[in-house]
Scaffold this motif. Structure first.
Motif, short mmCIF file in Angstrom:
data_model
loop_
_atom_site.label_atom_id
_atom_site.label_comp_id
_atom_site.label_asym_id
_atom_site.label_seq_id
_atom_site.Cartn_x
_atom_site.Cartn_y
_atom_site.Cartn_z
N ALA A 181 0.83 -1.21 0.00
CA ALA A 181 0.00 0.00 0.00
C ALA A 181 0.86 1.26 0.00
O ALA A 181 0.57 2.23 -0.71
CB ALA A 181 -0.93 -0.01 1.21
N LYS A 182 1.94 1.26 0.80
CA LYS A 182 2.82 2.42 0.84
C LYS A 182 3.45 2.70 -0.52
O LYS A 182 3.74 3.84 -0.87
CB LYS A 182 3.92 2.21 1.89
CG LYS A 182 3.42 2.34 3.33
CD LYS A 182 4.54 2.09 4.32
CE LYS A 182 4.03 2.18 5.75
NZ LYS A 182 5.08 1.85 6.74
N THR A 192 -2.14 -1.84 -5.86
CA THR A 192 -3.58 -2.06 -5.82
C THR A 192 -3.89 -3.30 -4.99
O THR A 192 -3.13 -4.26 -4.99
CB THR A 192 -4.12 -2.25 -7.25
OG1 THR A 192 -3.80 -1.10 -8.02
CG2 THR A 192 -5.62 -2.46 -7.25
N LEU A 193 -5.06 -3.29 -4.31
CA LEU A 193 -5.56 -4.50 -3.65
C LEU A 193 -6.84 -4.93 -4.34
O LEU A 193 -7.70 -4.10 -4.66
CB LEU A 193 -5.84 -4.27 -2.17
CG LEU A 193 -6.33 -5.56 -1.47
CD1 LEU A 193 -5.49 -5.88 -0.25
CD2 LEU A 193 -7.80 -5.48 -1.10
N ALA A 226 -8.23 -3.51 4.55
CA ALA A 226 -7.12 -3.01 3.74
C ALA A 226 -7.17 -1.49 3.63
O ALA A 226 -6.14 -0.81 3.72
CB ALA A 226 -7.15 -3.64 2.35
N ALA A 227 -8.36 -0.94 3.45
CA ALA A 227 -8.51 0.51 3.37
C ALA A 227 -8.17 1.17 4.70
O ALA A 227 -7.53 2.24 4.74
CB ALA A 227 -9.94 0.86 2.96
N MET A 228 -8.57 0.54 5.81
CA MET A 228 -8.26 1.10 7.13
C MET A 228 -6.76 1.15 7.36
O MET A 228 -6.22 2.12 7.90
CB MET A 228 -8.96 0.28 8.22
CG MET A 228 -10.47 0.44 8.23
SD MET A 228 -11.30 -0.67 9.40
CE MET A 228 -10.81 0.06 10.95
N MET A 229 -6.06 0.09 6.94
CA MET A 229 -4.59 0.08 7.09
C MET A 229 -3.96 1.16 6.22
O MET A 229 -3.11 1.92 6.67
CB MET A 229 -4.04 -1.29 6.67
CG MET A 229 -4.24 -2.38 7.67
SD MET A 229 -3.43 -3.88 7.05
CE MET A 229 -4.15 -5.07 8.19
N ALA A 230 -4.37 1.19 4.94
CA ALA A 230 -3.73 2.09 3.99
C ALA A 230 -4.01 3.56 4.32
O ALA A 230 -3.17 4.42 4.04
CB ALA A 230 -4.21 1.77 2.58
N GLY A 264 -0.14 -5.15 -7.44
CA GLY A 264 -0.19 -5.12 -5.98
C GLY A 264 -0.50 -6.49 -5.41
O GLY A 264 0.21 -7.46 -5.70
N LEU A 265 -1.61 -6.59 -4.66
CA LEU A 265 -1.95 -7.83 -3.94
C LEU A 265 -3.35 -8.29 -4.30
O LEU A 265 -4.31 -7.53 -4.24
CB LEU A 265 -1.86 -7.58 -2.43
CG LEU A 265 -2.32 -8.73 -1.53
CD1 LEU A 265 -1.36 -9.92 -1.64
CD2 LEU A 265 -2.41 -8.28 -0.07
N VAL A 266 -3.45 -9.58 -4.68
CA VAL A 266 -4.74 -10.25 -4.79
C VAL A 266 -4.88 -11.14 -3.55
O VAL A 266 -3.99 -11.95 -3.26
CB VAL A 266 -4.82 -11.13 -6.05
CG1 VAL A 266 -6.18 -11.82 -6.11
CG2 VAL A 266 -4.60 -10.31 -7.30
N ILE A 267 -5.97 -10.96 -2.81
CA ILE A 267 -6.18 -11.76 -1.61
C ILE A 267 -7.63 -12.19 -1.56
O ILE A 267 -8.53 -11.42 -1.92
CB ILE A 267 -5.80 -10.96 -0.34
CG1 ILE A 267 -5.86 -11.85 0.91
CG2 ILE A 267 -6.66 -9.71 -0.18
CD1 ILE A 267 -5.24 -11.22 2.14
N CYS A 268 -7.89 -13.43 -1.16
CA CYS A 268 -9.28 -13.87 -1.03
C CYS A 268 -9.39 -15.08 -0.14
O CYS A 268 -8.40 -15.76 0.17
CB CYS A 268 -9.91 -14.12 -2.39
SG CYS A 268 -9.28 -15.55 -3.27
#
Length: 737
Positions: free
Chosen positions: A192-193, A197-198, A212-216, A308-312
């Motif tokens: 994110a830094k 993209t997530l 993810a949005a809260m972290m970023a 970026g990152l794909v997560i599921c």
């Protein structure tokens, strides 16, 4: 200094330990169901406000051993309760654990409650009362055999309840703190830094997206419920401190929202997406997170996404009869990743390890977690690495089976004949040259015909005869995949006949433009090494386990030059990889050498190159270090200077230094300046890199150190077998005045 404990779901203790240390906690120790730590009241408050992983935060009031059940009540007199609540105040007690015949939590809580009431009645003639709804003090007792821990519950609710799911009925949701832990282990904060993209292709109710949005955006997860913390009515609550921490959190969020990277989600279920829309709006990210209805099987990226990152968290197939459908879903997910997310990181959570096989990707790492009572694993992938790892990579055997039935037709095809003719033409010239110059490993073909975008490298080994390593350059997306595959098959069918070589001695890989140290990453684990003789040195090569073999063929003449210049002198080899240049220099008579690389694996490989050539490891040393760090710090205590330095850095590399990355075009002047500190006056620095568009800043170097004698050695060190590709490397000699 307060003694505290943070509870967490199973599998989160170690990462929670790291998080608490970032808040300033001390004496932090991970335990099976949480983490013990010490710190000031501010540290405890920060844990309540900022922990993304903990369930609850406790301050320990008493730790004692009991002799019998009755002491569970009398032990309460050891705590000065008047410091925590008023004599006519309200409280509630929770209880966990068992021991001394106490098997019911209600009974344990009742005994503690009686002890607190007795304390106030005996000492102050007052009687606090129990209020299970809005108590002023929350007390928790935990009994392990005969050991009692009595704590103050600071939060009053589980911190995984962020507030954005209030009133929602979500079927089997992924808990928010577990989702946050998975994102952390997958490397999302760093991605994110960097502006990556997530994307969650099975986003369900949107938990990954929101966390993810809260972290970023640097949003404190406890901020929404900051006015519901249990410690607000605690007698020792510091209102000013809490107010300042809330103000700081709001400032950080305002700044973080300015740098929020793209976040996307999709799901086949419109009902799940309705829930996700509501939760995203509740969390305040309805303008920042984009979701759409789409099945994985029909999946296509939309928009211009930065890798970026794909997560599921795909289905696990818990119900009878579901497993075959879920297997097919994992196959579709794997295909989606490989076709649309080349160059991305991926992280897949599953409670069934076998399902991971159906992705068609090999995980580079896995982490164990619990989602409720279910034990799960998070598998992490480097999609570009996984895409390179074709089934044929082990000795070409799988590809051989694939081609076998069509081999006669392919060998006689016009494409195979045309490819064979070109390779034979190259080989006629190169074979004679190689014999004259005792070259045992060389490039025979390098995309000479653009439609056959391959390189073919020949190796003669001492142990197992001749081998070919075939690298297929990944075709642009505009090229039809079926046509590209057919051309590969034609080439592979032609090669055994041209070289009179069994197909199982032909190793096939996919090669793309490399970034950083990706050429060094592991592809397989055959651990099968062979010996190639080059410039008088015996060098170990491995054809299957890594994208490169341990021997960069285009640097053959560079190594020979370094070895010649270092004869009778002291050599420093930076970014040494498998230290082949050092080995050749030692064989050529170098007095001593120091070879530096950050990879333990490749230094171990280098050690065996030394052993193969009976090189004295006291004279010729190997040192594991990040070269960038070593040049900036370790050299200060390094009084030794060198006659010859070989500096062959990657084009790009991540590092804690240099603003997080090494970009050789941007950073080469500073890198060379630091290296020259270790070069004796009159000594020679051989600087090489493989960035095709690289331009040496000679004026900048002369400003750094006047009187440098700079000579371009690129043509001089370009081997005959690479003359067709004259930008594969660039080399300079830099002599210090």
């Amino acid at each position: 200094m307060l003694k505290c404990f943070a509870t967490a779901p199973g599998g989160l203790s170690e990462i929670l330990r790291e998080e608490l240390m970032s808040f300033g906690a001390e004496n932090v120790k991970a335990q099976p169901r949480g983490v013990s730590f010490e710190g000031s009241l501010e540290v405890a408050y920060r844990a309540c406000l900022w922990s993304r992983l903990a369930n609850r935060i406790y301050i320990t009031l008493l730790e004692t051993k009991l002799d019998n059940q009755e002491e569970l009540t009398t032990a309460m007199a050891q705590v000065p309760w008047e410091e925590h609540m008023e004599g006519n105040g309200t409280f509630v007690v929770s209880f966990s654990g068992k021991g001394m015949g106490i098997d019911h939590t209600h009974y344990g809580a009742l005994k503690i409650k009686d002890g607190i009431v007795d304390y106030f009645r005996d000492k102050f003639h007052t009687r606090p009362r129990v209020d299970t709804t809005y108590p002023e003090l929350r007390v928790h007792g935990h009994l392990n055999r005969n050991e009692l821990t009595l704590s103050l519950d600071l939060t009053g609710h589980s911190l995984h309840q962020r507030g954005y799911r209030e009133g929602q009925q979500v079927k089997a949701p992924l808990k928010e703190n577990v989702a946050a832990a998975l994102l952390m282990r997958a490397g999302w904060p760093e991605i994110a830094k960097a502006g990556g993209t997530l994307y969650d292709p099975m986003c369900g109710s949107g938990t990954f997206l929101i966390e993810a949005a809260m972290m970023a955006s640097d949003l404190a997860p406890g901020l929404e419920k900051a006015d519901q913390m249990a410690f607000l009515s605690w007698k020792q609550h510091d209102r000013a401190l809490w107010k300042n921490l809330i103000a700081e959190a709001r400032e950080r969020e305002a700044e973080g929202l300015r740098h929020l990277p793209p976040i996307y989600g999709s799901d086949v279920s419109h009902k799940s997406l309705d829930i996700a829309h509501e939760a995203i709006a509740n969390a305040g990210y309805d303008d920042s997170i984009e979701i759409k209805q789409m099945a994985v099987a029909q999946g296509r990226r939309w928009g211009d996404w930065t890798p970026g990152l794909v997560i599921c968290n795909p289905p696990y197939g818990e119900r009878l009869g579901e497993i075959e459908e879920v297997k097919a879903l994992y196959v579709e997910l794997g295909n989606y990743l490989k076709t649309e997310f080349d160059g991305w990181q991926a992280a897949i959570l599953t409670c069934n390890d076998e399902l991971g096989m159906y992705l068609g990707l090999k995980a580079k790492r896995s982490h164990s977690f619990f989602n409720g009572a279910l034990e799960c694993k998070l598998f992490r992938f480097d999609v570009i690495e996984a895409y390179h790892r074709q089934p044929a990579i082990k000795g070409g055997l799988h590809l051989a089976e694939e081609i076998h039935n069509a081999l006669p037709e392919l060998v006689e095809s016009e494409g195979a004949k045309m490819f064979a003719n070109r390779v034979q033409k190259n080989l006629k010239t190169l074979k004679k040259w190689a014999q004259q110059h005792q070259v045992n490993a060389y490039r025979v073909y390098d995309a000479d015909m653009p439609e056959y975008a391959l390189s073919v490298d020949f190796y003669h080994t001492e142990e197992a005869g001749d081998w070919l390593v075939v690298n297929e350059y990944a075709a642009p997306k505009s090229v039809d995949r079926q046509k590209a595959r057919k051309r590969l098959y034609e080439a592979m069918a032609a090669l055994p006949r041209v070289f009179s070589m069994p197909l199982e001695h032909i190793i096939y890989k996919v090669r793309e433009r490399q970034k950083g140290t990706s050429q060094y990453e592991r592809l397989d684990e055959s651990k099968q090494f062979f010996t190639v003789l080059e410039n008088g040195a015996k060098l170990r090569v491995n054809f299957t386990d890594y994208l490169d073999t341990g021997l960069f063929l285009d640097h053959r003449d560079v190594r020979a030059y370094v070895a010649k210049q270092a004869s009778g002198k002291h050599l420093l080899n930076l970014f040494c990889y498998t230290a082949t240049a050092t080995a050749e220099a030692a064989v050529a008579g170098a007095k001593s050498s120091l070879s530096v690389d950050m990879s333990k694996t490749y230094l171990y490989w280098a050690k065996h190159n030394f052993m193969n050539n009976r090189i004295d490891e006291q004279q010729h040393r190997l040192h594991q270090a990040d070269v960038l760090d070593w040049l900036q710090t370790a050299w200060k205590g390094h009084k030794e200077q060198f006659d010859v330095i070989f500096l062959d850095p990657p084009s790009f590399s991540t590092s804690k230094r240099m603003e997080g990355t090494l970009d050789i075009q941007r950073d080469h002047v500073g890198l060379i300046e630091q290296t020259l500190r270790l070069l004796k006056p009159g000594g020679e620095l051989v600087f090489s890199n493989n960035l095709r568009k690289f331009k040496l800043d000679e004026a900048g170097l002369q400003q750094v150190q006047a009187g440098l004698q700079i000579t371009n050695l690129t043509r001089q060190t370009m081997p005959k077998d690479f003359e067709r590709n004259d930008k594969i490397h660039q080399v300079w000699s830099i002599i210090k005045a």
